[in-house]
Each structure stands twice: as C-alpha cells, then as structure tokens.
Design a protein around this motif. Structure first.
Motif, mmCIF file in Angstrom:
data_model
loop_
_atom_site.group_PDB
_atom_site.id
_atom_site.type_symbol
_atom_site.label_atom_id
_atom_site.label_comp_id
_atom_site.label_asym_id
_atom_site.label_seq_id
_atom_site.Cartn_x
_atom_site.Cartn_y
_atom_site.Cartn_z
ATOM 1 N N VAL B 97 63.651 6.156 -12.920
ATOM 2 C CA VAL B 97 63.982 6.381 -14.616
ATOM 3 C C VAL B 97 64.068 5.090 -15.067
ATOM 4 O O VAL B 97 64.714 4.159 -14.707
ATOM 5 C CB VAL B 97 65.116 7.474 -14.898
ATOM 6 C CG1 VAL B 97 65.369 7.412 -16.237
ATOM 7 C CG2 VAL B 97 64.659 8.663 -14.101
ATOM 8 N N PRO B 98 63.178 4.668 -16.200
ATOM 9 C CA PRO B 98 63.340 3.334 -16.863
ATOM 10 C C PRO B 98 64.595 3.052 -17.472
ATOM 11 O O PRO B 98 64.522 2.689 -18.747
ATOM 12 C CB PRO B 98 62.223 3.224 -17.752
ATOM 13 C CG PRO B 98 61.903 4.656 -18.036
ATOM 14 C CD PRO B 98 62.552 5.555 -16.722
ATOM 15 N N LEU B 99 65.781 3.404 -17.114
ATOM 16 C CA LEU B 99 67.003 3.125 -17.884
ATOM 17 C C LEU B 99 67.508 1.601 -17.267
ATOM 18 O O LEU B 99 67.487 1.528 -16.017
ATOM 19 C CB LEU B 99 68.207 4.123 -17.383
ATOM 20 C CG LEU B 99 67.749 5.430 -18.010
ATOM 21 C CD1 LEU B 99 68.989 6.487 -17.630
ATOM 22 C CD2 LEU B 99 67.924 5.388 -19.552
ATOM 23 N N THR B 103 73.850 4.903 -14.903
ATOM 24 C CA THR B 103 74.540 5.913 -15.666
ATOM 25 C C THR B 103 75.749 6.187 -14.972
ATOM 26 O O THR B 103 75.984 5.707 -14.050
ATOM 27 C CB THR B 103 73.524 7.168 -15.559
ATOM 28 O OG1 THR B 103 73.543 7.712 -14.364
ATOM 29 C CG2 THR B 103 72.412 7.027 -16.275
ATOM 30 N N ASP C 148 73.041 13.790 -18.040
ATOM 31 C CA ASP C 148 72.130 12.775 -17.327
ATOM 32 C C ASP C 148 70.743 13.253 -17.125
ATOM 33 O O ASP C 148 69.860 12.368 -17.394
ATOM 34 C CB ASP C 148 72.854 12.737 -16.111
ATOM 35 C CG ASP C 148 72.618 11.565 -15.178
ATOM 36 O OD1 ASP C 148 72.871 10.416 -15.738
ATOM 37 O OD2 ASP C 148 71.693 11.516 -14.221
ATOM 38 N N LEU C 151 69.097 12.878 -20.487
ATOM 39 C CA LEU C 151 68.934 11.325 -20.632
ATOM 40 C C LEU C 151 67.632 10.936 -19.970
ATOM 41 O O LEU C 151 67.097 10.240 -20.478
ATOM 42 C CB LEU C 151 70.344 10.658 -20.286
ATOM 43 C CG LEU C 151 70.259 9.133 -20.477
ATOM 44 C CD1 LEU C 151 70.217 8.842 -21.866
ATOM 45 C CD2 LEU C 151 71.247 8.491 -19.872
ATOM 46 N N ARG C 152 67.750 11.186 -18.863
ATOM 47 C CA ARG C 152 66.854 10.612 -17.860
ATOM 48 C C ARG C 152 65.208 11.448 -18.297
ATOM 49 O O ARG C 152 64.211 10.451 -18.388
ATOM 50 C CB ARG C 152 66.690 11.289 -16.487
ATOM 51 C CG ARG C 152 67.582 10.282 -15.610
ATOM 52 C CD ARG C 152 67.658 11.148 -14.394
ATOM 53 N NE ARG C 152 69.114 10.859 -13.763
ATOM 54 C CZ ARG C 152 69.243 9.329 -13.300
ATOM 55 N NH1 ARG C 152 68.362 8.599 -13.162
ATOM 56 N NH2 ARG C 152 70.445 9.102 -12.726
ATOM 57 N N ALA C 155 64.460 9.412 -21.428
ATOM 58 C CA ALA C 155 64.060 8.127 -21.184
ATOM 59 C C ALA C 155 62.591 8.102 -20.698
ATOM 60 O O ALA C 155 61.861 7.264 -20.894
ATOM 61 C CB ALA C 155 64.860 7.380 -20.305
ATOM 62 N N ALA C 156 62.200 8.974 -19.784
ATOM 63 C CA ALA C 156 60.899 8.922 -19.068
ATOM 64 C C ALA C 156 60.068 9.332 -20.493
ATOM 65 O O ALA C 156 58.815 8.691 -20.354
ATOM 66 C CB ALA C 156 60.858 10.012 -18.168
ATOM 67 N N ALA C 159 59.128 6.451 -22.203
ATOM 68 C CA ALA C 159 58.488 5.328 -21.574
ATOM 69 C C ALA C 159 57.042 5.775 -21.689
ATOM 70 O O ALA C 159 56.190 4.923 -21.830
ATOM 71 C CB ALA C 159 59.118 5.064 -20.116
#
Lengths: 124, 208, 533
Positions: B97-99, B103, C148, C151-152, C155-156, C159
């Motif tokens: 995951v591009p974080l 986390t 979480d 969020l992932r 985010a994906a 992106a």
C-alpha cells in the motif's frame, strides 16, 4: 559403549565447538573429538580420517552446513551426519532429512547431544 | 572498559544467533513464508557516535525498545531506518500500500517483530546462563538517529556511568530481498561486567 | 481545617479490596485472563465470558489450548510459555496474528469480520508468594482494523487514480505533441501559447514572427484592440468564406500556406480559443495542378468545338453546291440518260443528303457546348406536349404512339436542349420499332437527389455489348439502309445530359425493346463542367 568412536565438529563458533566437545568427552571419555571452523578444513580432515560422526553447523561463512553435509554424505556413506543449527525452520529440517542428515536444534544441551549419540550407537 | 576474550565474544555471539534463529522460526510460521535472520557482526562501542549507525544522523529510524532488568540491566532496541521498517512490515504482512508512514496497526506489528527478536536474544542468554531477566513491554519510537539515545535511556552522564553499546547487525532474508537492521543493547559498564562474569562462569562450568 | 472524609471503600480491608478489584476486573472494557505457572487459567473476566461465550467456570482450571481447541494459538501459547518460564512479556499484534483467539466481533462488525480483531499483551506477574503468573490483556481493535483497511483501500484507489491520470495525461501530451497540425491556445487577453512542437516551430523564434499577429486578427472578439489587418499576400482567402488560409513566411524564406481552424472553450471563467494550423502546401500544389489541367482541358475542348463548328460550317457551302447541282442533274436529265446513269445520280443525291444531315447534327452537337442557354424550370409535361405536336406535324407514326405514364416532373435546365434530348430519344424509339405498332412510353421516378425520366420503346432492342458505346459519336449499330440516322443523335443526348450534370443509360435486350433513362439532379451540382459555362 566400549567402542572407540571419532567425531568431527564443524562450527564457526568456538564456543559451540567447545560446548559440544565437553558434552561428548564427559560422556564418552575415550572418543576422539576433532574440530574444524569451516567447510574446507572439515573436508580435508574427513579425507585424512574416517569419522563415525560429523556434526555440522548450518550458518557458516563460505559453504553452509547443508552444502557441506551433501558433499560429506556422498563421500562417507557410513558416517552419521547431523546438522546442528540455530536455524530451526521446517524448511531447513526437511532439506537436512532429504540429504540423509539428522537435525539437532541449537542450543546444544548435554542431554540432547548424548541422547542423539546413544541412540545412534544403539542402532549400530 | 569492555574487555572480552575471543571466546567470551564468540559465546555471546552464538547465544544471540541461537536466539534470532528461534525468532526467525516463529516469524516464518506466523507470516507463512521463509524468514531467515542472521547476525553477521556483533560490535561493542562505548559511544553511540562511534557506531556506524550514526553515519547519517538525520535519518529517521523506527525503533522497538524493551528495558530489561536482572543480573545485568539496560535497554534492548531493534532499529531500522524508517523506509526499511515499512518495507519489512509490508513484506511480512504481504501488503503493498502506497502509504509513506507506518499505520498504527503496522506499528504494532513491527513492535511484535521487535518483541519476538529481543525476547529471543535476551531469552537465549538468560536460558543458557541460567539467570532470569525481567523485561518490560516493548515501546515504539520514531526519531532521527542522533536523537535515538538522548532520552529514555536510564543512564546518567553526570554520574559517570557511561552506557556501553552492544550492536548486532541483523539481516532479514525474505523471499524478495534482504532488509538490514540493528539490535542495540545499551548497558552500563557494571552490567557488561556482570554479563562477562556470567559468561565466564558458564564456560568454566560447561567446559569443566 | 477538617480531616478529609474517610474513603468509601477501605482498601486496607482485604475483603473490601478483593471485592473492589474483582468488580474492577469485571467492568473493564478489555479481556483479562490470568494463567498460573501450571498453565491453568485462574482468572477469566466478564469481558472474556461475553466475547468468547465461555463462562468462567468452564475456563478456570483449564489450559488455554483446552478452552479454545484452535490451531491459530501457536504464537500465543509460545508467548505464554516464554512468559511463565523466562518472564518475557509479549505483544501479539492483530496484523501478524489475525483473530488469535476465537472471539466474537461486536454485532456492527459481524457482517465483515468473522472474528474480533485483537491486540493482546502477555505480561509476567509475580505474586507476593513469589509465584510466577502470566496475564493476558485482550483489546478489541476491530474498529481500528476496519479503518486501516478503509485507509489502505482509499490509498490504493488514490494511487490508481494518480497513475491513471498520469498515464492519460502522458497520452494526451503525446498525442498533442505528435499531431501534424500546429495547435495553439489563445486566451481572451490576447496571449497566444503554442501547445505542441509544430506550433512552436511555426510561431516560435525559428518561425514566422508575424503569424501571431495574423492569428490575433482572425480571432472573433479582438475588437477591443483591433490588430492591424495583415497584408493581402498573407491572407490567401476572403474572410467570410468560412475557410481561412494564411501564408506563413519563415525567416529562412520558406513560405508555408496554412489553413486556420478556430474553436473555443471556457475554463476558469475565461474564454479560450484553440487555433489549429494545418500545412496545406501539398493541397495547394494539387489545387494548382487541377486548375492548370482544367484550363488546358477547357482550351482544348473549345478548340475542338471551334474546329467542329468551323469544319461543319465550312463544309456546308461546297456540299450545298454539290447537292444543288446533283439534284439539278437528277431533275433535268431524268430519263434522258440510261438507267444506270439515273441510278448513279440517285446515289449521289442520297449521299449528299445524308452528308447534309450529318453536318447539321455535328453543328448541333458543337452548339450544345457553345450556345447553351441559362437554366430555367422546365415542366416536362409541356415539353412532351411540344414533342408530340412535332411528331404529329411530321406525320411520324400512328396517333397515340407517344404514351405518357403518370406524373412528369418539372426539372431545371436549358429548355431547348432538353427538348432536343427527349425528341432524339423518342425519335430513336420510334425509329427502331415496327412503323405501325411502334410505341414509346414516358414515365418518371424520383430519388432524394434526382429525377429519373425513362423513355421506353417496344422496338428491336440493343445487344448488351453495345450498351456502353452507343452514346459515342458515329456509333451506328445498323447499316444505312435499314434505319436512317447519322450516329450522332445519342452523342448529342449524352452531351446535353452531361451539361445538366446528369447521366444517361440504357437497359435493353434484343427483341424486348429499349429503355433509356435520363437522371437529372434536383439541385444543380456546384461545379458545372467548364465546357458548359
């Protein structure tokens, strides 16, 4: 147990060698225990003397214990070869068994080493 | 001064290797993929600034720390450059995951990884030396390398008890790549001496 | 000063304290389990009971692995063992140990989570009697895990979106850059920005410095600062024709004719123009080529007509003389010479008469091009009235042999030429039919763009191999004896139809009659063949 046997310990850790040697000599007083700290020397020594037991560490600089074990297994089919290692993952155990080697998990204890050798002796 | 014989150094080294071997086995089982852990080098330094960890002092590192108490006491720390820690956790958790920061959950996972490794190292020493060591719960911190030891370490420079560092270079070998980190043991000189004494006594007993 | 009131609970009283702590443990919002050195559970709080569904009396005294017959407990059991044996604390994270214990998630998570997500701490405890215990603290982190994941996922997605946008941008840029046309954008402040390499080439420092000004002049609302009108040699077309062509002159002396297209769009509340410049050098060369060829063609055509006219006109004079005198001889010396002489004279007279007709027809043919009249609306009904009257006057064929079938349209054309056209076709039809029962039927159909006028006869018909060539001049299919004619009639028809922008064709089979079809456009073609101008 009267049989006089010879053992070659291959481990880059001097401590490990000393420990295993101490365990063996206090239980099998008349056995010959030799040491090598890396694979090449071990091969040279094995060529000089036909050891009954080869106890080999896995993580060593240069050739690892499995590679060395494979070579020694092919050269000395009658010797008992054991991989003594801190790397206790199933994968390594399976590879060792596949090469006809026994597997001993580090840390070495007196009980563990003696049980192994006695078991082997009983089988001979 | 740190004054270890070659055999004593080798003994500690072997004990640590046995520890990380166990840690790798449990990690590998947990994440269901091969994880190999090796400790190529162990060095002792008297000043943190002497370690090659501080070659880039402004680099941000993630650290999992546990204090320990017993016959010898101090703090053990698993340290990764932040980028490496991200990489490690995501390889272990098999997520991509591009974080660009950890986390909370990833941070806790890293804490568990640290906990497993530090427990294994400390446990291996305690087990062989036959002395129990009390550890604290791990804590997580993220800061610049140069600030890693400035606070939180229980050592007081004014009292003259300069900490001594035992630094293990730790290599994670995962399926795709290797990730390098460090384990730091921060102890005062007394503790190092105790450790040395314990090792010496153990060798005497074991080797007769 | 008064002493503070005594505490409500006296924790120095063992029973009271035990009661308080027991209550505290049971009201805590975390799972609390205590395991003894014999690995048996010795405390199991209310939270654990409700989340596991296992009451305390079924858990206490058993090993954790006996309470939960589970395979996922490996790491936790090892941690408990290490804790009891070596006093090692442990963190059991939700990510590395999904659902370590089989605990129920809260109802709101039941749809997405089979198990509660847990964060567990394993901690050594030493009792006052020196006994080593191990405590488990279990926190429900399902909500955090859900967040979480969200969020992932976001985010994906983000992106992905960024990648897609970037890819699409790259594509657009590549398309723009590699377009052959120069593309520029002008904002309403008169600023002109080249958008691609070709535009940079034409309007940049290496290009034509004047081009930007010309573009500015062409933009629709440049009134507030009217730029100077470009010089005439720079504008290749009249403004207002819809097609704008300008000439770019580069410093290296190369002149490039450009077609300019202007469109517009609004962005950020401002008006922008997109100017496309297309290099039309190639097209211009072709156009010039065509113009030159056309001019040449026109000249050669008119020369030919001139020649045909002159030839036929000048031939008429001596022919008339030959014709007059042979007729004179025929009249005056009839029966005075022998029979053979009379026959010869008859051939001579017939020959001159046929030649006379041919020359007349040739003149007519050349006049179709040379003496065309302007086009008017021509009602075909009255046209055929006139044709029928002509035939009646000439006494050709029986009455009623020209039949009109249905409605005939009004077409646009040269009335006298159209009369000649249809008169020729009708005459042809009658000519090649049996004189007593010959019949010509006229009818019309309509398409979207044209009228089709058919002239059908019941005559001898035409072999298919001749259908294409009968409209050529001097094509006769029959000997002179059988059917009169010069072989020019259908050529005249074709030329008239051509001048009207139409086509002529025939459908026929021997013995089945012939149907000629004249198709005339409803709208005159934009380009009228030059010979008809």
């Amino acid at each position: 147990m009267s049989q006089k046997r010879s053992v070659l310990l291959v481990d880059d850790s001097k401590f490990a060698r000393l420990l295993v040697k101490a365990f063996i000599t206090s239980n099998f007083a008349d056995w010959r225990v030799d040491e090598a700290e890396e694979a090449e020397k071990a091969q040279a020594m094995a060529a000089e003397h036909a050891y009954d037991y080869l106890v080999i560490d896995f993580n060593m600089p240069g050739m690892n214990g499995l590679e060395l074990g494979e070579k020694l297994r092919a050269a000395y089919p009658d010797a008992a070869i054991a991989l003594l290692t801190a790397n206790i993952q199933k994968e390594i155990q399976n590879k060792a068994n596949g090469l006809g080697m026994d597997f001993l998990a580090k840390p070495p204890t007196e009980e563990k080493i003696c049980d192994y050798l006695k078991g082997k002796e009983a089988g001979r | 001064m740190i004054d270890l014989s070659e055999l004593e150094h080798d003994t500690i080294s072997e004990l640590i290797n046995i520890g990380v071997g166990r840690a790798a086995a449990s990690l590998s089982e947990m994440v269901d993929q091969p994880v190999e852990l090796t400790v190529p080098t162990i060095t002792f330094v008297e000043r943190f600034s002497d370690s090659n960890l501080t070659s880039s002092p402004e680099e941000v590192v993630s650290a999992v720390s546990q204090t320990f108490d017993g016959p010898f006491k101090g703090e053990a720390m698993l340290v990764f450059p932040e980028k490496r820690s991200l990489e490690l956790v995501r390889r272990l958790l098999k997520v991509d995951v591009p974080l660009d920061t950890l986390t909370d959950l990833e941070q806790e996972a890293l804490m568990e990884v640290g906990n497993i490794i530090l427990n294994a190292c400390l446990g291996s020493i305690a087990n062989v030396l036959g002395e129990p060591i009390n550890c604290s719960m791990p804590t997580f911190r993220k800061r610049e390398t140069r600030a890693l030891l400035n606070e939180d370490t229980a050592f007081d420079a004014a009292s003259g008890k300069m900490p001594v560092l035992m630094i293990l270079h730790v290599q994670f070998m995962l399926r795709q790549n290797d990730i390098d980190g460090y384990v730091l043991f921060v102890m005062d000189l007394d503790s190092i001496q105790t450790l040395k004494e314990l090792v010496r006594r153990f060798l005497e007993n074991a080797l007769g | 000063m008064t002493n503070p009131p005594p505490p409500i609970v006296d924790i120095k009283d063992a029973a009271e304290a035990a009661d308080l702590y027991s209550n505290l443990l049971d009201t805590a919002d975390v799972g609390l389990v205590v395991i003894g050195s014999d690995h048996a559970i010795c405390h199991w709080n209310q939270w654990m009971q409700s989340r596991s569904g296992i009451p305390a009396d079924q858990a206490i005294g058993k090993r954790l692995s006996a309470v939960f017959t589970e395979t996922r407990l490996g790491r936790l059991c090892q941690a408990i063992k290490d804790c009891l044996e070596f006093g090692m604390p442990a963190v059991i994270s939700p990510s590395l140990n999904q659902g370590a214990l089989p605990l129920r998630p809260l109802p709101q998570f039941a749809a997405t989570f089979d198990r509660m997500e847990q964060s567990i701490r394993v901690h050594p405890i030493t009792t006052s009697r020196g006994e080593k215990l191990c405590s488990l603290t279990v926190r429900d982190v399902t909500l955090a895990v859900q967040r979480d994941r969200l969020l992932r996922q976001q985010a994906a997605e983000l992106a992905d979106l960024v990648t897609q946008t970037r890819r699409s941008e790259d594509r657009t840029r590549a398309i723009l850059q590699n377009t052959i046309d120069a593309i520029l954008v002008a904002s309403d402040d008169g600023n002109i920005e080249p958008l691609n390499a070709r535009a940079q080439e034409l309007c940049g420092p290496e290009g034509d410095p004047e081009l930007s000004n010309i573009i500015r002049f062409l933009l629709p609302d440049s009134e507030h600062t009217p730029p100077q009108r470009p010089t005439a040699d720079r504008l290749l077309t009249d403004l207002g024709t819809g097609v704008i062509e300008v000439l770019a002159c580069t410093p290296n002396g190369r002149n490039v004719p450009l077609e300019v297209a202007i469109s517009h769009f609004s962005a950020d509340g401002r008006y922008h123009y997109i100017i496309t410049l297309r290099d039309i050098s190639q097209r211009k060369r072709h156009e010039m080529e065509i113009q030159r060829t056309m001019a040449e063609l026109e000249r050669s055509n008119s020369e030919l007509e001139q020649f045909a006219y002159a030839a036929s006109h000048d031939l008429q004079e001596p022919l008339r003389m030959v014709s007059s005198y042979t007729q004179l001889i025929a009249r005056r010396y009839k029966d005075q010479l022998d029979e053979t002489a009379d026959e010869f004279i008859h051939y001579a007279v017939d020959g001159t008469q046929r030649m006379q007709r041919m020359i007349d027809d040739l003149l007519t043919l050349s006049r179709v091009g040379r003496h065309g009249k302007p086009f008017n609306a021509v009602p075909l009904d009255s046209l055929f009235d006139a044709i029928a009257a002509n035939f009646r006057r000439a006494g050709l064929g029986p009455a009623g042999n020209i039949v009109r079938d249905g409605f005939l349209p009004t077409v646009t054309g040269d009335a006298s030429q159209l009369l000649l056209l249809f008169q020729n076709l009708v005459s042809n039809g009658l000519k090649y039919s049996a004189p007593d029962k010959g019949e010509v039927r006229i009818y019309a159909t309509e398409t979207d763009e044209s009228w089709k006028v058919f002239v059908a006869d019941n005559g001898i018909g035409i072999e298919p191999q001749y259908h294409a060539t009968i409209f050529e001049i001097f094509k006769r299919l029959h000997g002179y004896g059988e059917y009169a004619g010069t072989g020019i009639g259908l050529a005249i028809c074709k030329k008239i139809v051509d001048r009207h922008g139409g086509t002529i064709s025939v459908e026929s089979a021997p013995g089945k009659g012939s149907t000629f079809c004249v198709e005339l456009p409803k709208e005159l073609p934009i380009v009228i063949p030059p010979e008809s101008m």
